[in-house]
Design a protein around this motif. Structure first.
Motif, mmCIF file in Angstrom:
data_model
loop_
_atom_site.group_PDB
_atom_site.id
_atom_site.type_symbol
_atom_site.label_atom_id
_atom_site.label_comp_id
_atom_site.label_asym_id
_atom_site.label_seq_id
_atom_site.Cartn_x
_atom_site.Cartn_y
_atom_site.Cartn_z
ATOM 1 N N GLU A 134 0.643 -1.547 0.052
ATOM 2 C CA GLU A 134 -0.027 0.398 0.039
ATOM 3 C C GLU A 134 0.703 1.451 -0.007
ATOM 4 O O GLU A 134 0.432 2.179 -0.558
ATOM 5 N N GLU A 289 -12.696 9.345 5.633
ATOM 6 C CA GLU A 289 -11.616 8.604 6.159
ATOM 7 C C GLU A 289 -11.363 10.793 5.571
ATOM 8 O O GLU A 289 -11.778 11.001 5.274
ATOM 9 N N THR A 329 -5.668 5.579 11.231
ATOM 10 C CA THR A 329 -8.286 5.401 10.482
ATOM 11 C C THR A 329 -8.296 4.097 11.758
ATOM 12 O O THR A 329 -9.367 4.430 12.479
ATOM 13 N N TYR A 375 -15.689 -2.537 3.587
ATOM 14 C CA TYR A 375 -13.926 -1.014 3.245
ATOM 15 C C TYR A 375 -14.027 -1.743 1.875
ATOM 16 O O TYR A 375 -13.739 -2.664 1.563
ATOM 17 N N GLY A 377 -11.215 -1.409 0.979
ATOM 18 C CA GLY A 377 -10.016 -1.722 0.537
ATOM 19 C C GLY A 377 -9.944 -2.941 0.683
ATOM 20 O O GLY A 377 -10.870 -3.745 1.224
ATOM 21 N N TRP A 412 -5.474 2.155 -2.774
ATOM 22 C CA TRP A 412 -6.325 2.156 -1.063
ATOM 23 C C TRP A 412 -7.411 1.429 -1.281
ATOM 24 O O TRP A 412 -8.028 1.250 -0.358
ATOM 25 N N ASP A 416 -15.235 5.366 -3.401
ATOM 26 C CA ASP A 416 -16.508 5.462 -2.733
ATOM 27 C C ASP A 416 -17.728 5.690 -2.910
ATOM 28 O O ASP A 416 -18.449 4.253 -2.914
ATOM 29 N N THR A 443 -12.045 5.071 1.477
ATOM 30 C CA THR A 443 -10.775 5.559 1.001
ATOM 31 C C THR A 443 -10.079 6.953 0.679
ATOM 32 O O THR A 443 -9.109 6.643 0.275
ATOM 33 N N HIS A 446 -7.950 10.835 0.585
ATOM 34 C CA HIS A 446 -6.571 9.904 1.126
ATOM 35 C C HIS A 446 -5.625 10.419 -0.114
ATOM 36 O O HIS A 446 -5.702 9.724 -0.747
#
Length: 649
Positions: A134, A289, A329, A375, A377, A412, A416, A443, A446
């Motif tokens: 990552e 985030e 996070t 999530y 990611g 990541w 969204d 995520t 970011h």
């Protein structure tokens, strides 16, 4: 040339001195460049300038000893007959190419890390070394990494060429093993003394946090952070007798709707009783985030980057005085799921023995809900998947999406809007059988701030402003699509940040850098309004359960803000080692080496040094010490009760 220097150049130890000079030079240049970058926030004064110069040089020299150790070991052990071979000089060139490359690369990495976190390498950098996929992916998507590596290589080649005469002078030296052993023994003693006696505390003199950061050495701080990956509260922080700390917490946790189930002085288990029928609405908790409160128009932003949330706030219950517990996070997820104060070092999400804890999902599951963590990611990152799967949540992540369902993704996770499409699908699949509690973690806000084109008027990969606006767009799209579902009228949407976009400031814990928004939206069930009382992120769970009128057994450290008597509000803010406690416009900071500082919070969220308030300090210690004790001793584990009668356990 100075005769002493000429002699040193002909000896093996001269290469250690050469490497140390190179390290110090690169470190000084890095420090000067970072000072220029942070110029507007650094308080330049004679004392601060001397600290940055001389204490910074001290840490550079300490780091030079550590960094030179592998080369020193090699120079001690390599036999003279091999060392003086004509081909061996190329081995020495290789050593210096690799070591100088590491130093230059480290300098560039420090610049990029400072750009993101306004600090030297720290606990976060140690965490990131674990998740190289990552982190490397994020860097390559955020910066022209190819050109950077070419530039670094070119600089290193030039530097090796410049020091070739010194290396050649050493290549023909003849030093018996006995002499080499004497020098290596001296080096080892110095290494051991520094390892035992030097810590990061020596550059923590200034009230200006950035001055302290610039007085350190990034590579040394990375090493120090690795050594202090776990911080034991009892060892490093000012404490109280354990029973006294727990007694204070029990007193402070007692509210009118709560009754303790045990006389055990180390138990905070309470029965929460709310009158009237329970409202088993679906709950969709969206943790966004890096959504600082300052991004929203409701909190004074004039850039128009959250048009949907600004509109939604007119129809929501808005909490205006809420503070995140940390800067990562995993810290936000810990606060939202476990409702406990932050403990020093790692977040509980990433610690061993974090299974079967009492969580928000524990309450919902007991009420017959299906609980999910969704999530965008891959959930192995930061141990999120393991933590949520072992604490009452069903796990859904990036692997649940097919390639055809993804409009865009970066290192990541997926965009969204694709995450929210996945969430709608998962909620639909469960809601006909059970009420649903879904915790969705975004995520897109970011670095590298990339997202699908054509959604908003800010091009992808340009700034955080664009990432914030894209996330706002995605939430708006999700709420509009959810409004067409049969379950919408029986659903409560909770929108909150995991932490702020930046925690950097002149002070250890800049209060305004922890201010986050919270919107609770359920137009058929919860009237729009404003709650402006001070709140901690750990209060969100109990407050939400109170709005649902749930009665339940609780081990939470958070309050239902609507049941709490005025004047008892408090909030927790922290880094991995500084623990802040806010109450009555005062801030107590607990730090390692049992350090305690008290500040007055001004109207503009700045802090001024204040005389210590013993009672406030005792309160701060009790909350943090008891939370650390509870996790360490297993008291946070979920418990089974067969009745609501008082039980000692």
């Amino acid at each position: 040339m100075n005769p002493w220097l000429a002699q040193i150049r002909k000896e093996r130890r001269g290469l250690i001195i050469l490497l140390s000079v190179i390290l110090v030079a690169i470190s000084v240049v890095t420090r000067v460049l970072l000072m220029a970058k942070a110029f507007a926030q650094v308080d330049f004064s004679v004392s601060n300038d001397l600290e940055m110069a001389f204490i910074g040089l001290f840490y550079d020299l300490v780091n030079a000893v550590y960094f030179s150790a592998p080369l020193a070991l090699y120079l001690w052990l390599i036999p003279g007959r091999v060392y003086r071979k004509p081909w061996h000089i190329y081995v020495l060139y290789g050593w210096f190419f690799v070591l100088i490359f590491i130093l230059v690369f480290n300098g560039v990495a420090e610049w990029l890390f400072w750009d993101e976190f306004s600090s030297r390498f720290n606990f976060i950098a140690v965490d990131y070394l674990i998740y190289t996929t990552e982190v490397v992916g994020n860097i390559s998507q955020s910066y022209p990494i190819g050109w950077i590596m070419i530039a670094i290589t070119g600089i290193v080649v030039l530097m090796v060429m410049a020091v070739r005469p010194w290396i050649r002078a050493s290549a023909g030296s003849h030093e018996p093993f006995r002499i080499r052993t004497k020098y290596f023994a001296i080096f080892s003693i110095v290494f051991a003394i520094l390892l035992v006696t030097v810590t990061s505390k020596y550059h923590q003199y200034s009230r200006n946090t950035l001055v302290n950061e610039l007085s350190g050495n990034g590579m040394y701080e990375l090493f120090a952070a690795y050594r202090n990956n776990e911080l034991d509260y009892d060892r490093f922080y000012k404490g109280l007798p354990a029973q006294e700390a727990m007694k204070l917490v029990r007193e402070n946790l007692k509210t009118k709707e709560a009754e303790y189930l045990s006389s055990n002085p180390f138990s905070i288990t309470r029965r929460i009783m709310n009158r009237g029928p329970e409202k088993k609405f679906n709950v969709v908790l969206i943790s966004v985030e890096s959504l600082s409160a300052e991004f929203l128009g409701r909190f004074g932003n004039t850039e128009g980057i959250t048009p949907f949330l600004d509109s939604l706030s007119q129809h929501s219950l808005v909490f205006t005085n809420l503070y995140a517990t940390g800067t990562r996070t995993v810290r936000g997820l810990e606060a939202l799921s476990l409702c406990v104060p932050p403990t020093p070092g790692q977040s509980i999400v990433r610690r061993p023995n974090n299974e079967n804890l009492f969580s928000l999902a524990s309450v919902f599951n007991e009420k017959g809900y299906s609980s999910q963590f969704i999530y965008g990611g891959y959930s192995y990152f930061d141990n999120m998947g393991y933590f949520f799967e072992n604490n009452g949540y069903g796990l859904i992540d990036r692997s649940s999406l097919g390639d055809e369902e993804i409009d865009y993704e970066n290192i990541w996770g997926v965009a969204d809007e694709n995450l929210f499409t996945l969430a709608l699908r998962e909620i639909d699949s469960e809601v006909t059988r059970h009420p649903v509690f879904s915790h969705i973690m975004t995520t897109s806000n970011h670095r590298p701030y990339t997202y699908p084109g054509g959604r908003i008027d800010i091009p992808s990969h340009t700034s955080r402003r664009g990432a914030v606006k894209y996330t706002d767009y995605s939430i708006g799209k999700f709420i509009r699509e959810a409004s067409k579902k049969t379950w919408f009228d029986h659903t409560v949407f909770v929108i909150v940040a995991d932490h702020c976009a930046s925690s950097a400031g002149k002070t250890k814990l800049p209060v305004d850098k922890y201010h986050i928004p919270l919107l609770i939206y359920s137009p058929k069930n919860i009237p729009a309004g404003t709650m402006d009382r001070l709140m901690s992120q750990i209060d969100i769970g109990p407050t939400l359960l109170g709005l649902l009128n749930f009665s339940y057994t609780s081990d939470f450290y958070g309050y239902d803000i609507y049941k709490l008597e005025p004047g008892r509000e408090r909030a927790f803010i922290s880094t991995y080692q500084n623990l802040g406690y806010i109450r009555d416009k005062e801030l107590v900071i607990l730090s390692p080496q049992s350090k305690v500082e008290t500040f007055q919070i001004t109207e503009d969220s700045q802090t001024a040094v204040k005389a210590e308030d013993p009672q406030l300090v005792r309160e701060a210690i009790s909350w943090y010490q008891s939370a650390s004790y509870s996790f360490k001793n297993g008291s946070m584990k979920a418990k089974q009760y067969t009745s609501h009668e008082n039980t000692d356990y």
